[in-house]
Design an enzyme around this catalytic site. Structure first.
Site, PDB file in Angstrom:
ATOM      1  N   ASP A 195       0.812  -1.225   0.000  1.00 58.95           N
ATOM      2  CA  ASP A 195       0.000   0.000   0.000  1.00 58.95           C
ATOM      3  C   ASP A 195       0.843   1.270   0.000  1.00 58.95           C
ATOM      4  O   ASP A 195       0.432   2.308   0.546  1.00 58.95           O
ATOM      5  CB  ASP A 195      -0.968   0.018   1.207  1.00 58.95           C
ATOM      6  CG  ASP A 195      -1.906  -1.176   1.185  1.00 58.95           C
ATOM      7  OD1 ASP A 195      -2.282  -1.610   0.075  1.00 58.95           O
ATOM      8  OD2 ASP A 195      -2.226  -1.701   2.270  1.00 58.95           O
ATOM      9  N   ARG A 196       2.034   1.174  -0.564  1.00 59.98           N
ATOM     10  CA  ARG A 196       2.945   2.344  -0.634  1.00 59.98           C
ATOM     11  C   ARG A 196       3.329   2.881   0.739  1.00 59.98           C
ATOM     12  O   ARG A 196       3.754   4.019   0.887  1.00 59.98           O
ATOM     13  CB  ARG A 196       2.321   3.478  -1.459  1.00 59.98           C
ATOM     14  CG  ARG A 196       1.861   3.040  -2.817  1.00 59.98           C
ATOM     15  CD  ARG A 196       2.730   3.612  -3.906  1.00 59.98           C
ATOM     16  NE  ARG A 196       2.577   2.834  -5.132  1.00 59.98           N
ATOM     17  CZ  ARG A 196       1.980   3.261  -6.226  1.00 59.98           C
ATOM     18  NH1 ARG A 196       1.493   4.463  -6.285  1.00 59.98           N
ATOM     19  NH2 ARG A 196       1.908   2.486  -7.278  1.00 59.98           N
TER      20      ARG A 196
END
Ligand SMILES: Cc1cc2nc3c(=O)[nH]c(=O)nc-3n(C[C@H](O)[C@H](O)[C@H](O)COP(=O)(O)O)c2cc1C
Length: 217
Positions: A195-196
């Site tokens: 999710d970065r």
């Protein structure tokens, strides 16, 4: 705790399998930490893990970047070799500061280094130069790196001239060729995560010691 086991702890996963940078990493020496990541990149089989982007700037701040090969690293810094007449060298002589950026895609890792740059000694350059194959040593003599080249034949003529010049002898270290060392002021380790929400850990030199700081991804 031994250095090996603290590094293992620092690399251990705490979140269900995604390897992150654990708090234990903050107690490590960043050069040791770099060595662990570099070895992991080699063991993983990453093609040319030593390839690194080198950024320099002109005196008025215009940046330029190109790839070089990291040839050694220790507590003094990161060493690469080049032609001292090249564009990068001319920028480094005027503004002896540089940045490096390694990217080991398969491991989702990036390492960024910034620091002051100095030439290594001719003895150190000679030690590396003499380990290179004859063709590379002749090539170093033949290339006026970064200068305009009228055509390929001119380069080939210069290679032949160098071959004749050093036909009998060992190829000496060109006076215009050697290494630079980047003495790191900061080293940032970046680990890609889901999710970065990546991990970023920056070591900043403070005298003979290092301080650490986490950054938002
Ligand atoms: C993977 C890779 C590694 C390279 N390694 C070096 C190196 O170690 N030293 C070097 O002078 N040029 C190296 N080069 C060439 C440089 O990227 C660059 O073209 C050259 O040094 C001239 O740059 P300059 O005009 O900015 O000085 C490499 C290129 C690639 C693609």
């Amino acid at each position: 705790m031994s250095i090996e086991s603290s590094i293992k702890t620092a690399l251990n996963t705490a979140d269900g399998g995604t390897i992150g940078i654990s708090p234990a990493a903050e107690d490590l020496d960043p050069i040791d930490f770099f060595g662990v990541w570099y070895d992991a990149a080699e063991e993983f089989g990453i093609f040319m893990p030593e390839a690194v982007a080198l950024a320099t700037t002109t005196l008025d701040g215009a940046p330029s970047a190109r790839m070089v090969l990291l040839k050694s690293v220790d507590e003094r810094g990161f060493v690469f070799f080049t032609n001292y007449g090249s564009r990068k060298a001319s920028e480094l002589e005027k503004n002896p500061q540089a940045a490096l950026c390694f990217h080991w895609a398969e491991l989702e890792r990036q390492v960024r280094v910034t620091g002051a740059v100095e030439r290594i000694s001719p003895e150190e350059s000679y030690a590396y130069f003499s380990s290179r194959g004859r063709g590379s040593r002749i090539g170093a003599w033949a290339s006026k790196q970064s200068e305009p080249l009228p055509d390929r034949a001119t380069l080939e003529d210069r290679v032949r001239e160098a071959q004749q010049r050093f036909a009998e002898d060992d190829v000496p270290l060109p006076p215009f060729w050697g290494g630079y060392r980047i003495r790191p002021g900061t080293i940032e380790f970046w680990q890609g995560k889901a999710d970065r929400l990546h991990d970023r850990l920056v070591f900043t030199r403070s005298g003979d010691a290092w301080t650490t700081e986490r950054l938002y991804p």
